[in-house]
Design an enzyme around this catalytic site. Structure first.
Site, PDB file in Angstrom:
ATOM      1  N   ARG A 114      -0.099  12.259  -9.213  1.00 23.13           N
ATOM      2  CA  ARG A 114       0.434  10.905  -8.949  1.00 23.13           C
ATOM      3  C   ARG A 114       1.827  10.720  -9.543  1.00 23.13           C
ATOM      4  NH1 ARG A 114      -3.728   7.532  -6.915  1.00 23.13           N
ATOM      5  NH2 ARG A 114      -5.785   7.894  -7.769  1.00 23.13           N
ATOM      6  N   PHE A 132      -1.800  16.341   4.158  1.00 20.68           N
ATOM      7  CA  PHE A 132      -2.242  15.760   2.890  1.00 20.68           C
ATOM      8  C   PHE A 132      -1.049  15.658   1.952  1.00 20.68           C
ATOM      9  CE2 PHE A 132      -4.351  14.988  -1.007  1.00 20.68           C
ATOM     10  CZ  PHE A 132      -5.554  14.395  -0.663  1.00 20.68           C
ATOM     11  N   GLU A 148       0.838  -1.201   0.000  1.00 26.05           N
ATOM     12  CA  GLU A 148       0.000   0.000   0.000  1.00 26.05           C
ATOM     13  C   GLU A 148       0.872   1.250   0.000  1.00 26.05           C
ATOM     14  OE1 GLU A 148      -2.769   1.222  -0.513  1.00 26.05           O
ATOM     15  OE2 GLU A 148      -4.434   0.340   0.593  1.00 26.05           O
ATOM     16  N   ASP A 149       0.362   2.308  -0.596  1.00 26.68           N
ATOM     17  CA  ASP A 149       1.093   3.570  -0.551  1.00 26.68           C
ATOM     18  C   ASP A 149       0.959   4.232   0.822  1.00 26.68           C
ATOM     19  OD1 ASP A 149      -1.607   3.862  -1.142  1.00 26.68           O
ATOM     20  OD2 ASP A 149      -1.358   5.751  -2.179  1.00 26.68           O
ATOM     21  N   ASP A 175      -3.989   5.207   6.636  1.00 23.85           N
ATOM     22  CA  ASP A 175      -4.481   6.405   7.316  1.00 23.85           C
ATOM     23  C   ASP A 175      -5.366   5.934   8.480  1.00 23.85           C
ATOM     24  OD1 ASP A 175      -5.854   8.762   7.921  1.00 23.85           O
ATOM     25  OD2 ASP A 175      -6.064   9.399   5.868  1.00 23.85           O
TER      26      ASP A 175
HETATM   27  C1  PRP Z   1      -5.709   5.424  -0.196  1.00 25.66           C
HETATM   28  C2  PRP Z   1      -4.630   4.392   0.079  1.00 25.66           C
HETATM   29  C3  PRP Z   1      -5.352   3.350   0.877  1.00 25.66           C
HETATM   30  C4  PRP Z   1      -6.377   4.158   1.642  1.00 25.66           C
HETATM   31  C5  PRP Z   1      -5.895   4.367   3.039  1.00 25.66           C
HETATM   32  O1  PRP Z   1      -6.410   5.056  -1.316  1.00 25.66           O
HETATM   33  O2  PRP Z   1      -4.096   3.861  -1.099  1.00 25.66           O
HETATM   34  O3  PRP Z   1      -5.963   2.386   0.056  1.00 25.66           O
HETATM   35  O4  PRP Z   1      -6.532   5.413   0.973  1.00 25.66           O
HETATM   36  O5  PRP Z   1      -6.852   5.053   3.809  1.00 25.66           O
HETATM   37  P1  PRP Z   1      -7.482   4.419   5.136  1.00 25.66           P
HETATM   38  O6  PRP Z   1      -6.345   3.875   5.959  1.00 25.66           O
HETATM   39  O7  PRP Z   1      -8.134   5.613   5.798  1.00 25.66           O
HETATM   40  O8  PRP Z   1      -8.472   3.374   4.752  1.00 25.66           O
HETATM   41  P2  PRP Z   1      -7.416   6.031  -2.075  1.00 25.66           P
HETATM   42  O9  PRP Z   1      -8.801   5.777  -1.575  1.00 25.66           O
HETATM   43  O10 PRP Z   1      -6.904   7.431  -1.993  1.00 25.66           O
HETATM   44  O11 PRP Z   1      -7.363   5.472  -3.576  1.00 25.66           O
HETATM   45  P3  PRP Z   1      -6.136   5.480  -4.630  1.00 25.66           P
HETATM   46  O12 PRP Z   1      -5.098   4.524  -4.115  1.00 25.66           O
HETATM   47  O13 PRP Z   1      -6.740   5.001  -5.907  1.00 25.66           O
HETATM   48  O14 PRP Z   1      -5.601   6.902  -4.723  1.00 25.66           O
END
Ligand code: PRP
Length: 170
Positions: A159, A146, A93-94, A97
């Site tokens: 991105r 952010f 995962e990137d 949160d």
């Molecule tokens: C981001 C990230 C995780 C998630 C983390 O994805 O890649 O999947 O949010 O947040 P959390 O811990 O509060 O659940 P995002 O919904 O931004 O989608 P993306 O990867 O397509 O940008």
């Protein structure tokens, strides 16, 4: 935009993570699972530094939006192509949160009986956590700001930045 991690800092940390993963997965059937879209750049860089046999697969997920996000229910837009039984799965995962996305994905994947299931997260926004999730390989712990770049977006923009920056709407 204020740069939080430069291209060089990211490259160095990704290499360190790869060394740790390599050491732990010697002789194991490793499957990297990238979560679209944010993880693509991190995953692409990470896997290029892994000198061990591996396969890669992707999932695409969407949360149900701000109002229902706290339910922790995530919609699977694209599931894995690969069965997980007896695979050593590393979820990439990137960012983590609240932890809700990762918690949901771990529960879904665990039910498919992998040989092992661990997580590799580039950015850990730990102070925002609502549910406990294991972060087995962590790039950086970051404050509640952010961030964009290196796969992370603001409304699908930024991105492609080779660094990670703090985004502030002006
Ligand atoms: C981001 C990230 C995780 C998630 C983390 O994805 O890649 O999947 O949010 O947040 P959390 O811990 O509060 O659940 P995002 O919904 O931004 O989608 P993306 O990867 O397509 O940008």
């Amino acid at each position: 935009m204020e740069i939080l991690f430069t291209q060089q800092e990211l490259a160095r940390r990704v290499t360190e993570l790869a060394r740790a993963i390599e050491a732990d997965y010697q002789g194991k059937d490793l499957l990297l699972v990238g979560v679209l879209k944010g993880a693509v750049i991190f995953l692409a860089d990470l896997m290029r530094h892994l000198s061990l046999p591996l396969a890669v697969d992707f999932m695409a997920v969407a949360s149900y939006g701000a109002a229902t996000k706290s339910s922790g229910v995530v919609r699977i837009l694209k599931d894995l192509d690969t069965p997980l039984n007896a695979r050593h799965v590393l979820l990439v995962e990137d960012i983590v949160d609240t932890g809700l996305t990762l918690r949901y994905l771990l529960d879904v994947l665990k039910a498919r009986s992998p040989a092992s299931l661990k997580t590799c997260v580039l950015l850990d926004k730990r102070e925002r956590r609502q549910v406990e999730v294991p972060v087995d390989y962590c790039g950086f712990v970051i404050p509640d700001v952010f961030v964009v770049g290196y796969g992370l977006d603001y409304a699908e923009n930024y991105r492609q930045l080779p660094y990670i920056a703090v985004f502030r709407a002006t």
